[in-house]
Design a protein around this motif. Structure first.
Motif, PDB file in Angstrom:
ATOM      1  N   ALA A   9     -11.806   6.500   8.251  1.00  0.00           N
ATOM      2  CA  ALA A   9     -12.160   5.602   7.150  1.00  0.00           C
ATOM      3  C   ALA A   9     -13.324   6.162   6.345  1.00  0.00           C
ATOM      4  CB  ALA A   9     -12.507   4.218   7.691  1.00  0.00           C
ATOM      5  N   LEU A  10     -14.291   6.778   7.024  1.00  0.00           N
ATOM      6  CA  LEU A  10     -15.436   7.344   6.328  1.00  0.00           C
ATOM      7  C   LEU A  10     -15.005   8.529   5.456  1.00  0.00           C
ATOM      8  CD1 LEU A  10     -18.555   6.913   6.208  1.00  0.00           C
ATOM      9  CD2 LEU A  10     -18.725   8.852   7.774  1.00  0.00           C
ATOM     10  N   ALA A  11     -14.112   9.364   5.987  1.00  0.00           N
ATOM     11  CA  ALA A  11     -13.615  10.496   5.201  1.00  0.00           C
ATOM     12  C   ALA A  11     -12.826  10.016   3.989  1.00  0.00           C
ATOM     13  CB  ALA A  11     -12.757  11.399   6.079  1.00  0.00           C
ATOM     14  N   ALA A  12     -11.984   9.011   4.181  1.00  0.00           N
ATOM     15  CA  ALA A  12     -11.209   8.468   3.055  1.00  0.00           C
ATOM     16  C   ALA A  12     -12.129   7.905   1.989  1.00  0.00           C
ATOM     17  CB  ALA A  12     -10.251   7.390   3.560  1.00  0.00           C
ATOM     18  N   GLU A  13     -13.166   7.189   2.408  1.00  0.00           N
ATOM     19  CA  GLU A  13     -14.137   6.658   1.465  1.00  0.00           C
ATOM     20  C   GLU A  13     -14.816   7.800   0.707  1.00  0.00           C
ATOM     21  OE1 GLU A  13     -17.148   3.102   1.987  1.00  0.00           O
ATOM     22  OE2 GLU A  13     -18.059   4.938   2.810  1.00  0.00           O
ATOM     23  N   PRO A  41      -2.390   7.575   6.044  1.00  0.00           N
ATOM     24  CA  PRO A  41      -1.915   7.444   4.652  1.00  0.00           C
ATOM     25  C   PRO A  41      -3.025   7.218   3.639  1.00  0.00           C
ATOM     26  CG  PRO A  41      -0.492   6.220   6.140  1.00  0.00           C
ATOM     27  CD  PRO A  41      -1.656   6.672   6.961  1.00  0.00           C
ATOM     28  N   ALA A  42      -3.998   6.366   3.966  1.00  0.00           N
ATOM     29  CA  ALA A  42      -5.084   6.113   3.025  1.00  0.00           C
ATOM     30  C   ALA A  42      -5.916   7.360   2.795  1.00  0.00           C
ATOM     31  CB  ALA A  42      -5.960   4.976   3.529  1.00  0.00           C
ATOM     32  N   LEU A  43      -6.148   8.106   3.858  1.00  0.00           N
ATOM     33  CA  LEU A  43      -6.920   9.332   3.723  1.00  0.00           C
ATOM     34  C   LEU A  43      -6.150  10.376   2.916  1.00  0.00           C
ATOM     35  CD1 LEU A  43      -9.176  11.058   6.248  1.00  0.00           C
ATOM     36  CD2 LEU A  43      -7.367  12.404   5.209  1.00  0.00           C
ATOM     37  N   VAL A  44      -4.866  10.524   3.204  1.00  0.00           N
ATOM     38  CA  VAL A  44      -4.043  11.493   2.471  1.00  0.00           C
ATOM     39  C   VAL A  44      -4.046  11.177   0.978  1.00  0.00           C
ATOM     40  CG1 VAL A  44      -1.684  12.337   2.131  1.00  0.00           C
ATOM     41  CG2 VAL A  44      -2.595  12.069   4.446  1.00  0.00           C
ATOM     42  N   ALA A  45      -3.926   9.894   0.642  1.00  0.00           N
ATOM     43  CA  ALA A  45      -3.917   9.490  -0.764  1.00  0.00           C
ATOM     44  C   ALA A  45      -5.261   9.772  -1.426  1.00  0.00           C
ATOM     45  CB  ALA A  45      -3.581   8.006  -0.873  1.00  0.00           C
ATOM     46  N   ALA A  46      -6.358   9.455  -0.740  1.00  0.00           N
ATOM     47  CA  ALA A  46      -7.686   9.689  -1.307  1.00  0.00           C
ATOM     48  C   ALA A  46      -7.957  11.181  -1.466  1.00  0.00           C
ATOM     49  CB  ALA A  46      -8.746   9.051  -0.412  1.00  0.00           C
TER      50      ALA A  46
END
Length: 203
Positions: A67-71, A122-127
């Motif tokens: 989550a931190l990486a995606a952010e 998925p959220a990280l890949v998109a970000a």
């Protein structure tokens, strides 16, 4: 963040607020002591919530770092897009990259360590895709054709390598002789990127 004695759960958190607060606390820990020092139990104590709260939101430490990486990738994309819109300059895109690294050190440290997180989230890949698109767009729009389709990948990789390498050297303390702020030092170095991209759009 306001502190709460005795590690008692903070009742006033809304669901989204607590998630953001936990990520902010995690970033603070990593900036101070590195990723090895991060634990969900200590994170809960620092945030003043129950021990179960971080687990509820992130599952485990790897989920938290995901989550931190995606952010981080989302914030980087926002900063790069803003720099491109404001300046139309490849140079300033690189400076924005370095500025992100030096002002969001914890995020930057985690983002490029896929061993620390779930790289297929998925959220990280998109970000990560958004940040990559924002970076490479600055190359493909070069007016002299250097960013044409055939060369876009290599040109983008060269630009990214220079900005990322400078940011990494600065954060590690390997450039003690460079004067001034990281933005200024980066701008001087990144001029070696070559053509400075299209002129800023007319207002």
């Amino acid at each position: 963040m306001e502190s709460y004695a005795g590690g008692m759960a903070k009742e006033s958190y809304h669901h989204g607020d607590l998630r953001r607060a936990l990520l902010a606390e995690a970033a603070a820990v990593i900036a101070e002591d590195g990723t090895a020092a991060l634990s969900l139990r200590d994170l809960a104590r620092r945030a003043g919530v129950s021990h179960a709260a971080p687990t509820h939101h992130f599952g485990d430490k790897k989920g938290l770092l995901t989550a931190l990486a995606a952010e981080g990738f989302d914030r980087l994309a926002t900063d790069l897009l803003a720099a491109r819109a404001a300046t139309g300059s490849l140079l300033e895109l690189g400076v924005a990259y370095v500025r992100f690294a030096t002002t969001h050190r914890a995020h930057f440290e985690v983002m490029w360590r896929p061993d620390l997180y779930h790289a297929d989230d998925p959220a990280l890949v998109a970000a990560r895709g958004r940040s990559g698109d924002a970076l490479y767009a600055g190359v493909t729009e070069l007016p002299d054709g250097a960013g044409a389709a055939a060369d876009a990948r290599e040109s983008g990789l060269a630009a990214w390598s220079l900005a990322h390498g400078f940011a990494t050297l600065w954060l590690s303390g390997s450039l003690p002789d460079l004067p001034g702020l990281p933005d200024d030092a980066a701008r001087a170095v990144l001029r070696h990127l070559g053509p400075d991209g299209p002129p800023a759009p007319a207002s």
